[in-house]
Design an enzyme around this catalytic site. Structure first.
Site, PDB file in Angstrom:
ATOM      1  N   HIS A 189       0.834  -1.202   0.000  1.00 30.63           N
ATOM      2  CA  HIS A 189       0.000   0.000   0.000  1.00 30.63           C
ATOM      3  C   HIS A 189       0.872   1.258   0.000  1.00 30.63           C
ATOM      4  CE1 HIS A 189      -2.976  -2.943   1.467  1.00 30.63           C
ATOM      5  NE2 HIS A 189      -3.867  -2.138   0.939  1.00 30.63           N
ATOM      6  N   ASP A 261      -4.651  -5.270  -8.471  1.00 27.81           N
ATOM      7  CA  ASP A 261      -4.799  -4.772  -7.107  1.00 27.81           C
ATOM      8  C   ASP A 261      -5.079  -3.278  -7.224  1.00 27.81           C
ATOM      9  OD1 ASP A 261      -4.874  -4.743  -4.356  1.00 27.81           O
ATOM     10  OD2 ASP A 261      -2.861  -5.558  -4.083  1.00 27.81           O
TER      11      ASP A 261
END
Length: 501
Positions: A189, A261
């Protein structure tokens, strides 16, 4: 370039739309989403902020589904600690770490079938789960309890069981994070996470669960924003033709849908921007683009226009979009047939039956050392770690079964020394049982120090670990749940006598 008018641009925009599952803000379907679905948008991704309750969510998805013929309704619902549909309460299903601890593939299949039945009842047809990462790095900041375990063989057999369960319920499964996020020490992330080891090690350690999922007939795979030595060079796997077209499709023979993703993750949005990352992902072989949670119509239009521009400029052949659009169309057709097959076959009767599967699994996963005395009027201290981006803010702990004035919370990042925090707890616990709950204590020195101080003064302190039990303190009574779901909390509370069975 809006692509709204007639002509080649509109045709290309419609083709690009067939690869997109954007998010949207709020708990109602915006007009732009409904209009785009009617005009050919593949679908949407639903996140926690879109959900305020079961009835609202059911109505929202019904409205989305009514806008098109079997749109992709995707959700990141792993069960366990990562839940969207139950983000206000905690999941009724224990997660992968708990299921791996039990190591009963029939139970794993049953739990995932129950979870799939919940999703199918809502109208979801693509679940961005399971995580089939082999969690070999104990300090992994993002996988942890999302993994079935540290053994390649264990993860592979449970990956296949999870796929079978979800897809028997009529919901497409999506194995992630290819080629494996379990050996990393960074969170993708935030940055491009580097996979530890040589390509030979990755092949032996990380790829078998993906091969098992493919053999089980999985409909989708999600690559991670992971740099793999010897395979992807400086690119993450999510943008690497070598990883997606060469390894995943070529060597492993995957013919389903590759789902990105979240493209807003800083590992790719930082160096490239969301729109350029989307183009690179499609050029590498991705079929369906997920943008992440906090994006809006402008991001969606920017990504769509970037794909159109890439084709018009000759940078990317239109055939690349057509190939992916065909795979997405096949997925949507599969979803229609699978839902009908699931609804006509034998299944779990109702929500209560499905919840009982979760409680049974949570109870079987718990590991208890020692014999707890009845916890009559205890002081509960919850030692709270920093939030995880993948997990988000989801209730956890045992405070539901202890009066509010008997609960103390200590942040592992709060100002003040562990000694001072522990002293305050000991003073408040004088004359009553002491119960301390931690979560992945092995990753937080402050949590371990507080526990040590508590046990030094109060050896009778009961310790409950609701993350991975990597560090086990010398407590007379120690309980590990392998996750912090509502099901795991309930079963722990029963074992400790905080609530009647």
């Amino acid at each position: 370039m809006s692509g709204r008018g007639p002509g080649p641009d509109r045709a290309l925009a419609r083709l690009a739309d067939a690869l997109l599952i954007p998010p949207f803000p709020g708990s109602f379907a915006p007009a732009w989403v409904l209009s785009a679905l009617a005009e050919g948008l593949a679908g949407v991704t639903v996140f926690g902020p879109n959900i305020s309750g079961p009835e609202q969510l059911s109505g929202l998805i019904a409205e989305l589904r009514a806008a098109a013929d079997e749109p992709v309704i995707a959700i990141d619902e792993e069960g366990g600690d990562v839940t969207r549909i139950a983000h206000l309460t905690g999941s009724p299903y224990p997660g992968n770490a708990a299921l791996g601890a039990v190591d009963d593939i029939a139970l794993t299949e049953a739990v995932y079938r129950a979870l799939g039945a919940d999703l199918a009842a809502l109208g979801v047809n693509l679940n961005l789960a399971p995580s089939v990462d082999v969690n070999t790095a104990a300090d992994n900041p993002v996988i942890g309890t999302r993994s079935f375990g540290a053994s390649t063989e264990l993860v592979a057999r449970h990956a296949a069981a999870a796929v079978a369960g979800l897809q028997a319920a009529g919901v497409a499964a999506c194995a992630k994070h290819f080629p494996g996020h379990g050996s990393t020490s960074r969170d993708s992330h935030d940055v491009i996470a580097a996979v530890d080891g040589t390509m030979d090690e990755v092949t032996r350690r990380d790829l078998p669960p993906f091969a098992a999922a493919i053999a089980a007939g999985i409909r989708a795979v999600m690559p991670g924003h992971l740099r793999v030595p010897g395979l992807t060079g400086d690119l993450p796997a999510s943008l690497s033709p070598a990883a997606l077209t060469g390894l995943l499709r070529g060597e492993l023979g995957f013919t389903g849908v590759i789902v990105s993703d979240a493209l807003e993750m800083r590992a790719v949005s930082g160096p490239y921007g969301i729109a350029e990352a989307a183009v690179l992902a499609v050029m590498a072989g991705t079929d369906l683009l997920c943008f992440g949670r906090d994006q809006d119509e402008q991001t969606y239009l920017g990504v769509r226009d970037a794909l159109v521009t890439a084709v018009r400029s000759g940078r990317m052949p239109a055939g690349r979009l057509e190939e992916s659009a065909a795979r997405v169309t096949e997925l949507r057709a599969w979803a229609t047939a699978a839902r009908r097959a699931a609804s006509s076959g034998a299944g779990l009767a109702d929500g209560a039956d499905r919840a009982s599967v979760g409680l049974i699994a949570a109870r079987r996963a718990i590991r208890l050392v020692g014999t707890p005395a009845p916890m009559v009027d205890p002081l509960l201290v919850e030692i709270v770690p920093p939030s995880n981006i993948a997990v988000g803010t989801v209730p956890w702990g045992l405070s539901n079964w202890v009066p509010a004035d008997r609960v103390m919370r200590i942040s592992t990042t709060a100002d003040g020394t562990a000694s001072a925090e522990a002293s305050a707890v000991l003073a408040a616990a004088a004359g009553r049982p002491l119960l301390a709950v931690v979560r992945d204590a092995h990753r937080y020195p402050a949590a371990k120090e507080i526990v040590r101080i508590l046990l030094a003064s109060r050896p009778d302190t009961v310790i409950v670990e609701m993350g991975l039990p990597v560090w086990q303190p010398p407590a007379k009574v120690y309980l590990a749940t392998f996750g912090a779901t509502s099901a795991s909390s309930r079963e722990a509370a029963e074992l400790l006598g905080l609530v009647a069975p």
